[in-house]
Design a protein around this motif. Structure first.
Motif, PDB file in Angstrom:
ATOM      1  N   ALA A  88      51.775 -28.915   8.814  1.00 26.91           N
ATOM      2  CA  ALA A  88      52.413 -27.717   9.080  1.00 26.91           C
ATOM      3  C   ALA A  88      53.860 -27.918   8.214  1.00 26.91           C
ATOM      4  O   ALA A  88      54.116 -29.058   7.917  1.00 26.91           O
ATOM      5  N   ILE A  89      54.339 -26.656   7.971  1.00 26.39           N
ATOM      6  CA  ILE A  89      55.561 -26.694   7.256  1.00 26.39           C
ATOM      7  C   ILE A  89      56.411 -25.884   7.850  1.00 26.39           C
ATOM      8  O   ILE A  89      56.286 -24.723   8.165  1.00 26.39           O
ATOM      9  N   VAL A  90      57.946 -26.334   7.740  1.00 26.64           N
ATOM     10  CA  VAL A  90      58.826 -25.352   8.274  1.00 26.64           C
ATOM     11  C   VAL A  90      59.995 -25.297   7.316  1.00 26.64           C
ATOM     12  O   VAL A  90      60.243 -26.286   6.779  1.00 26.64           O
ATOM     13  N   ILE A  91      60.350 -23.938   6.963  1.00 24.65           N
ATOM     14  CA  ILE A  91      61.341 -23.968   5.822  1.00 24.65           C
ATOM     15  C   ILE A  91      62.581 -23.146   6.391  1.00 24.65           C
ATOM     16  O   ILE A  91      62.374 -21.992   6.966  1.00 24.65           O
ATOM     17  N   GLU A 126      44.076 -17.699  -7.421  1.00 28.11           N
ATOM     18  CA  GLU A 126      43.597 -18.501  -6.329  1.00 28.11           C
ATOM     19  C   GLU A 126      44.612 -19.850  -6.010  1.00 28.11           C
ATOM     20  O   GLU A 126      44.941 -20.617  -6.959  1.00 28.11           O
ATOM     21  N   GLY A 127      45.149 -19.656  -4.646  1.00 27.65           N
ATOM     22  CA  GLY A 127      46.174 -20.774  -4.507  1.00 27.65           C
ATOM     23  C   GLY A 127      45.239 -22.216  -4.198  1.00 27.65           C
ATOM     24  O   GLY A 127      43.934 -21.961  -3.456  1.00 27.65           O
ATOM     25  N   LEU A 128      45.621 -23.285  -4.598  1.00 23.57           N
ATOM     26  CA  LEU A 128      44.959 -24.361  -4.424  1.00 23.57           C
ATOM     27  C   LEU A 128      45.566 -25.546  -3.317  1.00 23.57           C
ATOM     28  O   LEU A 128      44.957 -26.431  -3.262  1.00 23.57           O
ATOM     29  N   LEU A 129      46.492 -25.146  -2.869  1.00 24.96           N
ATOM     30  CA  LEU A 129      47.275 -25.982  -1.747  1.00 24.96           C
ATOM     31  C   LEU A 129      46.506 -25.850  -0.447  1.00 24.96           C
ATOM     32  O   LEU A 129      46.110 -24.584   0.007  1.00 24.96           O
ATOM     33  N   PRO A 130      46.616 -26.782   0.575  1.00 23.40           N
ATOM     34  CA  PRO A 130      45.695 -26.503   1.947  1.00 23.40           C
ATOM     35  C   PRO A 130      46.380 -25.358   2.613  1.00 23.40           C
ATOM     36  O   PRO A 130      47.699 -25.272   2.663  1.00 23.40           O
ATOM     37  N   ASN A 131      45.550 -24.766   3.234  1.00 26.21           N
ATOM     38  CA  ASN A 131      46.215 -23.416   3.943  1.00 26.21           C
ATOM     39  C   ASN A 131      46.548 -23.745   5.343  1.00 26.21           C
ATOM     40  O   ASN A 131      45.817 -23.537   6.458  1.00 26.21           O
ATOM     41  N   VAL A 132      47.666 -24.453   5.234  1.00 31.57           N
ATOM     42  CA  VAL A 132      48.113 -24.921   6.753  1.00 31.57           C
ATOM     43  C   VAL A 132      49.112 -23.987   7.273  1.00 31.57           C
ATOM     44  O   VAL A 132      49.727 -23.250   6.357  1.00 31.57           O
ATOM     45  N   PRO A 133      49.817 -23.854   8.403  1.00 29.17           N
ATOM     46  CA  PRO A 133      50.757 -23.197   8.979  1.00 29.17           C
ATOM     47  C   PRO A 133      51.963 -23.423   8.376  1.00 29.17           C
ATOM     48  O   PRO A 133      52.484 -24.548   8.352  1.00 29.17           O
ATOM     49  N   VAL A 134      52.806 -22.214   7.951  1.00 31.35           N
ATOM     50  CA  VAL A 134      54.019 -22.350   7.405  1.00 31.35           C
ATOM     51  C   VAL A 134      55.065 -21.413   8.082  1.00 31.35           C
ATOM     52  O   VAL A 134      54.520 -20.255   8.449  1.00 31.35           O
ATOM     53  N   TYR A 135      56.236 -21.735   8.673  1.00 34.09           N
ATOM     54  CA  TYR A 135      56.986 -21.199   9.744  1.00 34.09           C
ATOM     55  C   TYR A 135      58.294 -21.060   8.540  1.00 34.09           C
ATOM     56  O   TYR A 135      58.860 -22.188   8.019  1.00 34.09           O
ATOM     57  N   VAL A 136      58.806 -19.999   8.230  1.00 31.27           N
ATOM     58  CA  VAL A 136      60.029 -19.723   7.543  1.00 31.27           C
ATOM     59  C   VAL A 136      61.078 -19.041   8.515  1.00 31.27           C
ATOM     60  O   VAL A 136      60.972 -17.819   9.051  1.00 31.27           O
TER      61      VAL A 136
END
Length: 196
Positions: A88-91, A126-136
């Protein structure tokens, strides 16, 4: 081990609303994932902007790179690997003069690499990074939700493969103490609701 990547981009560090709110998100995430790992990428301390030399390094074949060029590629690879390893990513993103911090745009520029984080196909990119949740988590002095800054961030994230994006706003932060309190409370409530 579950990993959260925290990206901070405010030039005022821990004194900023965007960093404070992303720190709150991290605290709630850690409570929900006690065995989890948090990786912090603070763009205010080091985020070199793309220039001609750095761009050339990214396009130079590995066997032809100088040591300086390899260092540029290593930096880009490090950023990309942080994204690949995150669950998961938070920005945290403040709004500066109607746009995102230039250091965040520089981060985008070092991540967008054809054949590495995206590719062009007959059906488009086409995006190649894993489609994990991103919270902005976006903080602004006025009210700009849904404007150009949001379009840039969401478009870039989708371009490299992220389609599960949650936007959290704290706006009106330059409109007095009451507005600040209301905005921060609202954003904090949204964060709490994510972990309810």
């Amino acid at each position: 081990m579950t990993t959260l990547l925290q990206i901070t981009s405010s030039i005022t560090g821990d004194n900023s609303h965007s960093t404070t709110l992303t720190n709150s998100f991290v605290a709630r995430w850690k409570a929900a994932n006690p065995q989890g790992k948090v990786v912090v990428r603070d763009l205010s301390s080091h985020s070199p902007h793309l220039d001609g030399a750095r761009l050339q390094a990214l396009f130079t074949p590995e066997e032809q790179r100088t040591a300086e060029q390899q260092a540029v590629v290593d930096y880009s690879d490090e950023l990309i690997n942080e994204l690949r390893q995150a669950d998961a990513i938070v920005i945290g993103i403040p709004l500066y003069n109607f746009g995102i911090p230039s250091t965040l745009k520089a981060w985008f520029d070092h991540i967008a690499r054809a054949g590495v984080t995206f590719r062009y196909t007959s059906n488009g990119p086409e995006g190649l990074l894993p489609n994990v949740p991103v919270y902005v988590v976006s903080t602004r002095g006025g009210h700009y939700a849904g404007g150009p800054a949001d379009w840039l961030v969401d478009t870039f994230l989708k371009f490299v493969g992220y389609n599960n994006i949650t936007n959290i706003y704290a706006e009106g932060l330059a409109l007095g103490e009451e507005s600040v309190a209301k905005a921060v409370t609202s954003a904090s409530s949204e964060i709490e609701a994510l972990f309810a």
